[in-house]
Every structure is written in C-alpha cells, then in structure tokens.
Write an enzyme that holds these catalytic residues in place. Sequence first.
Site, PDB file in Angstrom:
ATOM      1  N   LYS A 194      -4.962   6.692  14.502  1.00  0.00           N
ATOM      2  CA  LYS A 194      -5.037   5.918  13.259  1.00  0.00           C
ATOM      3  C   LYS A 194      -6.519   5.774  12.870  1.00  0.00           C
ATOM      4  O   LYS A 194      -7.356   6.529  13.333  1.00  0.00           O
ATOM      5  CB  LYS A 194      -4.338   4.571  13.430  1.00  0.00           C
ATOM      6  CG  LYS A 194      -2.823   4.692  13.596  1.00  0.00           C
ATOM      7  CD  LYS A 194      -2.170   5.154  12.318  1.00  0.00           C
ATOM      8  CE  LYS A 194      -0.663   5.284  12.450  1.00  0.00           C
ATOM      9  NZ  LYS A 194      -0.058   5.892  11.267  1.00  0.00           N
ATOM     10  N   SER A 219       6.557  10.280  11.639  1.00  0.00           N
ATOM     11  CA  SER A 219       5.512   9.846  10.718  1.00  0.00           C
ATOM     12  C   SER A 219       6.027   9.872   9.283  1.00  0.00           C
ATOM     13  O   SER A 219       6.456  10.914   8.781  1.00  0.00           O
ATOM     14  CB  SER A 219       4.297  10.776  10.847  1.00  0.00           C
ATOM     15  OG  SER A 219       3.505  10.721   9.677  1.00  0.00           O
ATOM     16  N   LYS A 221       0.839  -1.202   0.000  1.00  0.00           N
ATOM     17  CA  LYS A 221       0.000   0.000   0.000  1.00  0.00           C
ATOM     18  C   LYS A 221       0.879   1.259   0.000  1.00  0.00           C
ATOM     19  O   LYS A 221       0.638   2.183  -0.773  1.00  0.00           O
ATOM     20  CB  LYS A 221      -0.861  -0.087   1.269  1.00  0.00           C
ATOM     21  CG  LYS A 221      -1.796   1.004   1.537  1.00  0.00           C
ATOM     22  CD  LYS A 221      -2.830   0.539   2.554  1.00  0.00           C
ATOM     23  CE  LYS A 221      -2.456   0.718   4.007  1.00  0.00           C
ATOM     24  NZ  LYS A 221      -2.424   2.107   4.467  1.00  0.00           N
ATOM     25  N   GLN A 263       4.268   9.603   6.714  1.00  0.00           N
ATOM     26  CA  GLN A 263       3.360  10.400   5.898  1.00  0.00           C
ATOM     27  C   GLN A 263       3.806  11.861   5.895  1.00  0.00           C
ATOM     28  O   GLN A 263       3.723  12.548   4.884  1.00  0.00           O
ATOM     29  CB  GLN A 263       1.928  10.265   6.411  1.00  0.00           C
ATOM     30  CG  GLN A 263       1.424   8.832   6.270  1.00  0.00           C
ATOM     31  CD  GLN A 263       0.068   8.614   6.909  1.00  0.00           C
ATOM     32  OE1 GLN A 263      -0.515   9.524   7.463  1.00  0.00           O
ATOM     33  NE2 GLN A 263      -0.427   7.400   6.832  1.00  0.00           N
ATOM     34  N   ARG A 277       2.818   5.893  -3.443  1.00  0.00           N
ATOM     35  CA  ARG A 277       3.945   6.716  -3.902  1.00  0.00           C
ATOM     36  C   ARG A 277       4.205   6.526  -5.387  1.00  0.00           C
ATOM     37  O   ARG A 277       4.527   7.483  -6.097  1.00  0.00           O
ATOM     38  CB  ARG A 277       5.188   6.398  -3.066  1.00  0.00           C
ATOM     39  CG  ARG A 277       5.054   6.985  -1.655  1.00  0.00           C
ATOM     40  CD  ARG A 277       5.971   6.324  -0.670  1.00  0.00           C
ATOM     41  NE  ARG A 277       5.941   6.963   0.642  1.00  0.00           N
ATOM     42  CZ  ARG A 277       5.058   6.708   1.602  1.00  0.00           C
ATOM     43  NH1 ARG A 277       4.086   5.821   1.403  1.00  0.00           N
ATOM     44  NH2 ARG A 277       5.124   7.334   2.770  1.00  0.00           N
ATOM     45  N   ASP A 284       2.016  -0.234  12.076  1.00  0.00           N
ATOM     46  CA  ASP A 284       0.806  -0.882  11.550  1.00  0.00           C
ATOM     47  C   ASP A 284       0.642  -2.305  12.088  1.00  0.00           C
ATOM     48  O   ASP A 284      -0.419  -2.903  11.952  1.00  0.00           O
ATOM     49  CB  ASP A 284       0.854  -0.918  10.018  1.00  0.00           C
ATOM     50  CG  ASP A 284       0.675   0.479   9.433  1.00  0.00           C
ATOM     51  OD1 ASP A 284       0.114   1.350  10.120  1.00  0.00           O
ATOM     52  OD2 ASP A 284       1.107   0.685   8.287  1.00  0.00           O
ATOM     53  N   ARG A 323      -8.983  12.641  12.038  1.00  0.00           N
ATOM     54  CA  ARG A 323      -7.540  12.507  12.238  1.00  0.00           C
ATOM     55  C   ARG A 323      -6.807  13.857  12.096  1.00  0.00           C
ATOM     56  O   ARG A 323      -7.254  14.737  11.390  1.00  0.00           O
ATOM     57  CB  ARG A 323      -6.994  11.444  11.280  1.00  0.00           C
ATOM     58  CG  ARG A 323      -7.648  10.102  11.568  1.00  0.00           C
ATOM     59  CD  ARG A 323      -7.224   9.025  10.608  1.00  0.00           C
ATOM     60  NE  ARG A 323      -5.812   8.760  10.697  1.00  0.00           N
ATOM     61  CZ  ARG A 323      -5.170   7.926   9.876  1.00  0.00           C
ATOM     62  NH1 ARG A 323      -5.845   7.306   8.915  1.00  0.00           N
ATOM     63  NH2 ARG A 323      -3.894   7.721  10.011  1.00  0.00           N
ATOM     64  N   ARG A 350      -7.009  -3.048  10.378  1.00  0.00           N
ATOM     65  CA  ARG A 350      -5.929  -3.728  11.126  1.00  0.00           C
ATOM     66  C   ARG A 350      -6.486  -4.435  12.369  1.00  0.00           C
ATOM     67  O   ARG A 350      -5.957  -5.452  12.796  1.00  0.00           O
ATOM     68  CB  ARG A 350      -4.844  -2.735  11.533  1.00  0.00           C
ATOM     69  CG  ARG A 350      -4.271  -1.928  10.364  1.00  0.00           C
ATOM     70  CD  ARG A 350      -2.914  -2.388   9.920  1.00  0.00           C
ATOM     71  NE  ARG A 350      -2.423  -1.516   8.865  1.00  0.00           N
ATOM     72  CZ  ARG A 350      -2.000  -1.915   7.666  1.00  0.00           C
ATOM     73  NH1 ARG A 350      -1.988  -3.200   7.344  1.00  0.00           N
ATOM     74  NH2 ARG A 350      -1.561  -1.069   6.774  1.00  0.00           N
ATOM     75  N   ARG A 399      -6.376   2.949  18.072  1.00  0.00           N
ATOM     76  CA  ARG A 399      -5.940   1.542  18.091  1.00  0.00           C
ATOM     77  C   ARG A 399      -5.392   1.085  19.428  1.00  0.00           C
ATOM     78  O   ARG A 399      -5.255  -0.125  19.642  1.00  0.00           O
ATOM     79  CB  ARG A 399      -4.900   1.288  17.001  1.00  0.00           C
ATOM     80  CG  ARG A 399      -5.517   1.100  15.657  1.00  0.00           C
ATOM     81  CD  ARG A 399      -4.520   0.615  14.608  1.00  0.00           C
ATOM     82  NE  ARG A 399      -5.139   0.707  13.304  1.00  0.00           N
ATOM     83  CZ  ARG A 399      -4.511   0.978  12.169  1.00  0.00           C
ATOM     84  NH1 ARG A 399      -3.195   1.170  12.181  1.00  0.00           N
ATOM     85  NH2 ARG A 399      -5.161   1.032  11.035  1.00  0.00           N
TER      86      ARG A 399
HETATM   87  C1  S3P Z   1       2.320   5.061   5.988  1.00  0.00           C
HETATM   88  C2  S3P Z   1       2.868   5.476   7.168  1.00  0.00           C
HETATM   89  C3  S3P Z   1       2.424   4.995   8.474  1.00  0.00           C
HETATM   90  C4  S3P Z   1       1.370   3.898   8.397  1.00  0.00           C
HETATM   91  C5  S3P Z   1       0.447   3.983   7.247  1.00  0.00           C
HETATM   92  C6  S3P Z   1       1.200   4.126   5.942  1.00  0.00           C
HETATM   93  C7  S3P Z   1       2.914   5.558   4.747  1.00  0.00           C
HETATM   94  O1  S3P Z   1       1.951   6.069   9.215  1.00  0.00           O
HETATM   95  O2  S3P Z   1       0.614   3.824   9.584  1.00  0.00           O
HETATM   96  O3  S3P Z   1      -0.377   2.830   7.167  1.00  0.00           O
HETATM   97  O4  S3P Z   1       2.690   4.940   3.684  1.00  0.00           O
HETATM   98  O5  S3P Z   1       3.649   6.565   4.797  1.00  0.00           O
HETATM   99  P1  S3P Z   1       2.908   7.148   9.886  1.00  0.00           P
HETATM  100  O6  S3P Z   1       2.715   8.388   9.100  1.00  0.00           O
HETATM  101  O7  S3P Z   1       2.421   7.231  11.301  1.00  0.00           O
HETATM  102  O8  S3P Z   1       4.350   6.697   9.804  1.00  0.00           O
END
Ligand code: S3P
Length: 436
Positions: A347, A171, A26, A173, A31, A320, A127, A392, A351
């Site tokens: 999340k 993170s 995923k 992201q 990306r 995750d 979120r 999850r 969680r």
């Molecule tokens: C992800 C980063 C993770 C993860 C998510 C996918 C990503 O979150 O929980 O399922 O693809 O960058 P974080 O931003 O907390 O690292």
Amino acid sequence: MTYLAPTAMVGPATRLRGSLELPADKSIGHRALIVNALAGGPAMLEMRSPGEDVLSTIACLRAIGVAVEAETGPDGRHARFSVSGRPDRNAVVDCGNSGTTMRLLAGALAGLPLEVTLDGDASLRRRPMERVATLLRATGAVVTTTDGRAPITVRGRQPLAAVEHRLPVASAQLVGCAALAGLAADGTTRVVAPGETRDHTERMLAAAGVGVRREGLVTTLDGPARPRPLSLRVPGDVSAAAPWLVAAAIHPHADLALVGVGLNPTRTALIGLLRRMGADIEIVVRSTIAGEPVGDIRARGGTRLHAVEVPADEAPGLIDELPLVAVAMAAADGTSEVRGAGELRVKESDRVATTVAGLRAIGASVDELPDGWRVSPGAPRAARISTEGDHRIAIAFAIAALAGVAQGIELDDPACVSISYRDFWDDLALVQGTAA
Ligand code: S3P
C-alpha cells in the site's frame, strides 16, 4: 482550515461527542469521475471535501482531454464538478499518491485509441503494476511498465478481446481495471477474484446502464457498452467513519454520530468486527445513491473490548481499516491476530511494518507476521510516530492517542491525512470539544 505545524501532537480526550459529515467516498468518487468521462457527460458530481487522491483523478482526466469544472460552496467544503467530453488526448499524467487512479484509468484507457503514460509520486512508483499490465495485455492492449512498476504506458485499441481474468490477488482496483476495459470488449468479460472485494465499479456501471453483475467472487460484464452519464452526490466515506468508530469503541465516554455515510456491505466489515469485539454501534440505511446504500452510524463507548481474530478471508474487506483495527486490538483484553493481509505491504507504505512499528512505540506487545500481526495490550506510552507519508497510518495513531491507547503521540507528517481526509484535524478538534 486548521493550521498544521510540521509535526502534530495528539493526547487523550476527556470525552468524545458530536455529529460529523464525512468527506465523499474516495472509491466511489474515482469511479463516478472515470465512468462519466467514458460516458462523455454531461454530469454533475457533488462531493464533500474531496481528498488529494480524487483530485489526482480529476487532474489526469483533464490532461487527457475531459473537461472537469469545479465549483466550491461557501463553506469551502462542498464541491461540485461538472464532467463533459471523452478522453481524446495522448498525455503523460500524474496519479500522485493514488493507486486507484492509476489502476482504474489504465483499464479505462485500454479500450481507447490513445497512448497515455501514467506516473505517480515516489510511493506510487514503488507499488506493483505488472498485475495490471498482465491483465490488460490479455485483452489486446499494449502496456509497458518500468520493471513492473510506474511509469506505465497504455496504448489502447478497439475492440478488445473479451476474456476471463483469474486475478492473482483480491483487489478491487484490479476488478475495476478489468471491468472498465471490458466496456470496450467484443463480448462478455469475466473476472474471478480469489476473495471478496468492494464492488463499487459494478454498482456504478450498472447505475449507468451497463450490463454488469457481481455474483459471489465473479464479475461479468457484457461489452461493448457505453455508460450513460450519471449525476450524483457521492456519499460520505465509511473509511473516514472508521477512525471515529474505533475511537468511540475504545473511549469510556464517547457518543459519536456519522451522517450520510456509504454503507455498501463490501465496505462495512469493520462495524461487524468492532461489534464482535464488544462495541456498541448502530446503523440505519436511509437511501440509495447510484446503487449504493447510504445512512447514518452511531457509536457509543463505555464497553470493554475483547480480543479478536481476523482470518485470511476477512482481511480484504478490512484492507484500509487494518491499521485502525490494530489500534482497537491494542486496547482489547487478550491477544488478537490479523492474517491474510499481505497486500498491506504494497500500500502507500508497507503497512504491516508501519503498523507494527507504531504499535510497539505506543507500548503494545506485537509480533510481526508475514501477512499480519499478533498484538496484546501493554502500558500506554508517549511516542513519536513515523507515518512514512501514509495517511492511514497518521490517522490510526492519532486515534490511538485520542482514545488513550497511547499516552500521547507526535506525528512526523500530519498533513498526509489529506490524501483521503482533508478535514481530519478539524473533525478531531470538534469531537474532543477543542474546535475554535
Ligand atoms: C480501492 C481498493 C482497495 C483500497 C483502496 C481503494 C478501490 O485496494 O485499498 O484504498 O477504490 O478500488 P485493493 O485494490 O487492494 O482492493
């Protein structure tokens, strides 16, 4: 496709056997799509059974003017996506349940002369998004949020300022968001994270010819830069391998093989942790795709699992997998603990709360901590698990039942697994030998 009743019952398997090919990763899928959209294509992306989150990214890209054509192979699982054209349209887009879609796209849009509003489902609207807005505003983009949450609107511009971001949380992201914005910056962008995160954005951009490096906790990107189109077959998702690794580690009669899996070291902490607990897991790296190591995993059961501690600095690497880690802990001798996992509370569900509630329901003895939990095994019970629509959580407690940590469970929303793992129920039937 398995017919799914509104609830699903899962019970202990007598044995677990088989070889699985997993859905496309995923994180890499998002990306690959976004980087190719910024490149303008043309590129061809092959992905096995992409989950709903990746389909959300595709829908968003289409809405902002990128052509993404899909073709599905005769098995109904193997999909090919051709990507061409750059984003050129103002729009309101729906990121569905996917935080990664929202945060990465926000970064990509910051450097484009467009105004795009990113929205999502009820879970995504809860979120935190102010962290994205703060980061992008520092580059000169105009970003508004709705009380710190989605919907958020990004009004991009060129060039952006090249800045040093000091992230408030570890993170991936956020790292990805800042790096994608850095493509439109005039100079070098630096991103300093407080802990190690998955580095797929850096690997994908480097494979697309961008000057980007990850050194320790620092990512550096030389802008302005336009990625080259990059065709690839996205490897299997190691987070979708995780349920089978945990099931095999717990079950006394298990031998499972997982083939064609992404083995990026920032994603494989679960394997190290399960080995520390006593599990028998082998990995073989066979190739590299777009800078990502890919290989096979074999996991065998029959060993005794021991209690383990996950200290704060290890939590981001397992983020995750932590609900599944909790299930393994509930099967291990002694008291185990997870700390530093406060991010789990924001999340798709809270969680920490959903994992602790599920563990209690199946009979484990648990203390909820602000940033994790402490757990020791109890007498396995049958239970009804409330997933809160979180894929999850559904997967983790299905595995608890399959491996015998629960006597049996009933899940309220089995279909939510398709956010990341469309074929989960078919694969579960396959490994326990009940597939049609
Ligand atoms: C992800 C980063 C993770 C993860 C998510 C996918 C990503 O979150 O929980 O399922 O693809 O960058 P974080 O931003 O907390 O690292």
